[in-house]
Design an enzyme around this catalytic site. Sequence first.
Site, PDB file in Angstrom:
ATOM      1  N   PHE A  26      17.003  79.434  -3.823  1.00 17.36           N
ATOM      2  CA  PHE A  26      17.018  80.013  -5.171  1.00 17.36           C
ATOM      3  C   PHE A  26      17.267  78.979  -6.264  1.00 17.36           C
ATOM      4  O   PHE A  26      17.748  79.289  -7.335  1.00 17.36           O
ATOM      5  CB  PHE A  26      17.992  81.195  -5.289  1.00 17.36           C
ATOM      6  N   GLY A  27      16.912  77.733  -5.976  1.00 13.59           N
ATOM      7  CA  GLY A  27      17.053  76.741  -7.033  1.00 13.59           C
ATOM      8  C   GLY A  27      16.789  75.335  -6.560  1.00 13.59           C
ATOM      9  O   GLY A  27      16.247  75.113  -5.478  1.00 13.59           O
TER      10      GLY A  27
ATOM     11  N   ASP B  91      30.521  75.796   5.487  1.00 10.86           N
ATOM     12  CA  ASP B  91      29.145  75.268   5.527  1.00 10.86           C
ATOM     13  C   ASP B  91      29.096  73.786   5.871  1.00 10.86           C
ATOM     14  O   ASP B  91      28.257  73.046   5.353  1.00 10.86           O
ATOM     15  CB  ASP B  91      28.426  75.542   4.204  1.00 10.86           C
TER      16      ASP B  91
ATOM     17  N   GLY C 298      16.695  67.710  -4.427  1.00 11.36           N
ATOM     18  CA  GLY C 298      16.679  68.657  -3.320  1.00 11.36           C
ATOM     19  C   GLY C 298      16.299  70.042  -3.821  1.00 11.36           C
ATOM     20  O   GLY C 298      16.434  70.331  -5.008  1.00 11.36           O
ATOM     21  N   THR C 299      15.787  70.884  -2.910  1.00  5.43           N
ATOM     22  CA  THR C 299      15.426  72.247  -3.300  1.00  5.43           C
ATOM     23  C   THR C 299      16.019  73.232  -2.304  1.00  5.43           C
ATOM     24  O   THR C 299      16.269  72.879  -1.144  1.00  5.43           O
ATOM     25  CB  THR C 299      13.889  72.434  -3.322  1.00  5.43           C
TER      26      THR C 299
END
EC number: 2.7.11.11
Length: 353
Positions: free
Chosen positions: A57-58, A169, A53-54
Amino acid sequence: MGNNATTSNKKVDAAETVKEFLEQAKEEFEDKWRRNPTNTAALDDFERIKTLGTGSFGRVMIVQHKPTKDYYAMKILDKQKVVKLKQVEHTLNEKRILQAIQFPFLVSLRYHFKDNSNLYMVLEYVPGGEMFSHLRKVGRFSEPHSRFYAAQIVLAFEYLHYLDLIYRDLKPENLLIDSQGYLKVTDFGFAKRVKGRTWTLCGTPEYLAPEIILSKGYNKAVDWWALGVLVYEMAAGYPPFFADQPIQIYEKIVSGKVRFPSHFGSDLKDLLRNLLQVDLTKRYGNLKAGVNDIKNQKWFASTDWIAIFQKKIEAPFIPRCKGPGDTSNFDDYEEEALRISSTEKCAKEFAEF
């Protein structure tokens, strides 16, 4: 009468067991929270295999730990990007919380370290993939299937909230399914230790509680609202508040109006009305009885909370896994070389990482 008495005695015993467990858990958490260690491994200890996964910021990669041959998920964060996006505090929170928590339905941090360019968090690898992809594949989950997952989130939040942690989240993308078909909550990037109220606007539009949108100070009750959104989305196949633009979603959320699909049972609707409750003085999870209003609600009448915690209930769905390092339940991403600077970046900001 006898039967009722045994039931209520059982409830009292269970409540005592839970209280003892949470007290013990809090002691262990406090100890690790205070210690907050740095650098527990190095990049050379791992073979990087594939991106899972992307993010902004990483990326997250599956890696193999060379000494033990165990598979892990390595979260790689670019320090300069974290600073640019003003996520330093959130990132330090994430690492400090992850290294201190331990619960069956929360992903655990095994190693963490940094180099000149990046921060690295090495987490347990959960091979079943995201709930999100399974939910999209089948359309929606049955009520018993949804309830099985919801119960695990209730227990995870009960644990986190007891430690004064807000998660902030919740969404199907952040719930991974393990090889036994149970959940692991991942991505603690917005999690925070809060004793009273907090004000940061963060989260995912569809899952934001009204008090966050209205820029009010808010507390752990935002997680119970998000649970309502999740249960609705699992059982319906779409979230309760959706629109093309975030502003339109926010209008729907603060309006306090929710419509239910005709197939929702009355107990489910009752639970959701009490979780998706704009009035904080009426929202389940935020009242005098705390989480017990949720655990004792009729939709959960058949749930054996202790058996769920012990993973003794057979899961309604077991993901297909060909072995511990199987990545077939994750999407493919373009691979990118890891660039590491010859000079140290952002040393000051990430000193405690």
